[in-house]
Design a protein around this motif. Structure first.
Motif, mmCIF file in Angstrom:
data_model
loop_
_atom_site.group_PDB
_atom_site.id
_atom_site.type_symbol
_atom_site.label_atom_id
_atom_site.label_comp_id
_atom_site.label_asym_id
_atom_site.label_seq_id
_atom_site.Cartn_x
_atom_site.Cartn_y
_atom_site.Cartn_z
ATOM 1 N N ILE A 1 13.450 -11.545 -1.028
ATOM 2 C CA ILE A 1 14.637 -10.368 -1.396
ATOM 3 C C ILE A 1 13.862 -9.044 -2.528
ATOM 4 N N SER A 2 14.308 -8.445 -2.664
ATOM 5 C CA SER A 2 14.028 -7.339 -3.108
ATOM 6 C C SER A 2 15.430 -7.086 -4.588
ATOM 7 N N THR A 3 15.588 -6.419 -5.488
ATOM 8 C CA THR A 3 16.908 -5.898 -6.088
ATOM 9 C C THR A 3 18.168 -5.357 -4.800
ATOM 10 N N LYS A 4 17.343 -4.904 -4.047
ATOM 11 C CA LYS A 4 18.463 -4.174 -2.894
ATOM 12 C C LYS A 4 19.788 -5.389 -2.408
ATOM 13 N N LEU B 1 23.450 1.526 -3.396
ATOM 14 C CA LEU B 1 23.488 0.039 -2.499
ATOM 15 C C LEU B 1 25.063 0.079 -1.428
ATOM 16 N N ILE B 2 26.168 0.653 -1.975
ATOM 17 C CA ILE B 2 27.268 0.905 -1.430
ATOM 18 C C ILE B 2 27.346 1.578 -0.327
ATOM 19 N N ALA B 3 26.224 2.212 0.096
ATOM 20 C CA ALA B 3 26.792 3.726 1.110
ATOM 21 C C ALA B 3 26.351 2.617 2.047
ATOM 22 N N PRO B 4 24.845 1.758 2.578
ATOM 23 C CA PRO B 4 24.616 1.101 3.214
ATOM 24 C C PRO B 4 26.073 0.150 3.798
ATOM 25 N N GLY C 1 16.815 -4.680 5.494
ATOM 26 C CA GLY C 1 15.902 -5.374 7.019
ATOM 27 C C GLY C 1 16.339 -6.321 8.070
ATOM 28 N N PRO C 2 15.617 -5.581 8.955
ATOM 29 C CA PRO C 2 15.684 -7.943 9.731
ATOM 30 C C PRO C 2 14.692 -8.709 8.705
#
Length: 139
Positions: A3-6, A45-48, A85-86
């Motif tokens: 898991i990335s920082t995103k 990050l909040i936009a998605p 993502g998946p």
């Protein structure tokens, strides 16, 4: 699967909003300051999360963000899938060895099961084994 920082920071945003659920909108600036994160990165990050319907934005001087549902209705899987993502430990094709493909599918399903069964409510109410309850003792 890493898991990335995103994903990690997105989960942080959502946990902050869950902890203040029902108290009105929370600014990204306050979340960034409290967690020592970049406000600019949190804005990306909040936009998605908003586009996926997990948060709502409130405009104005006292604006910010609120969860679109109760914390118990949003899973960590919902958040991770939007930002990362998946869920899949590896990219595999139909030509892969069936035994390896079965292993990757089991791993994917196990990860998805944990993420999909853990809600924001669970995360904000979690107390680790080494954490003491918030009792005050006087001697």
């Amino acid at each position: 699967m890493k898991i990335s920082t995103k994903g990690r920071y997105g989960l942080t945003i959502m946990m902050e909003l869950a902890a203040k659920y029902g108290e009105g909108p929370i600014s990204l600036k306050s979340i960034a300051e409290r967690n020592q994160l970049s406000e600019h990165y949190l804005e990306q990050l909040i936009a998605p999360l908003r586009n996926a319907g997990l948060v709502k934005s409130v405009r104005g001087a006292y604006g910010g963000y609120i969860l679109s549902k109760e914390p118990e209705q949003i899973t960590s899987g919902d958040i991770i899938r939007v930002l990362e993502g998946p869920i899949s430990p590896v990219d595999f094709t139909e030509e892969d060895d069936p035994a390896k493909r079965d292993l990757w599918l089991k791993i994917r399903d196990s990860i998805a099961s944990v993420l999909d069964s853990t809600t924001l409510g669970d995360l904000i109410s979690f107390k680790g084994e080494n954490e003491l309850d918030s009792y005050m003792f006087y001697i």
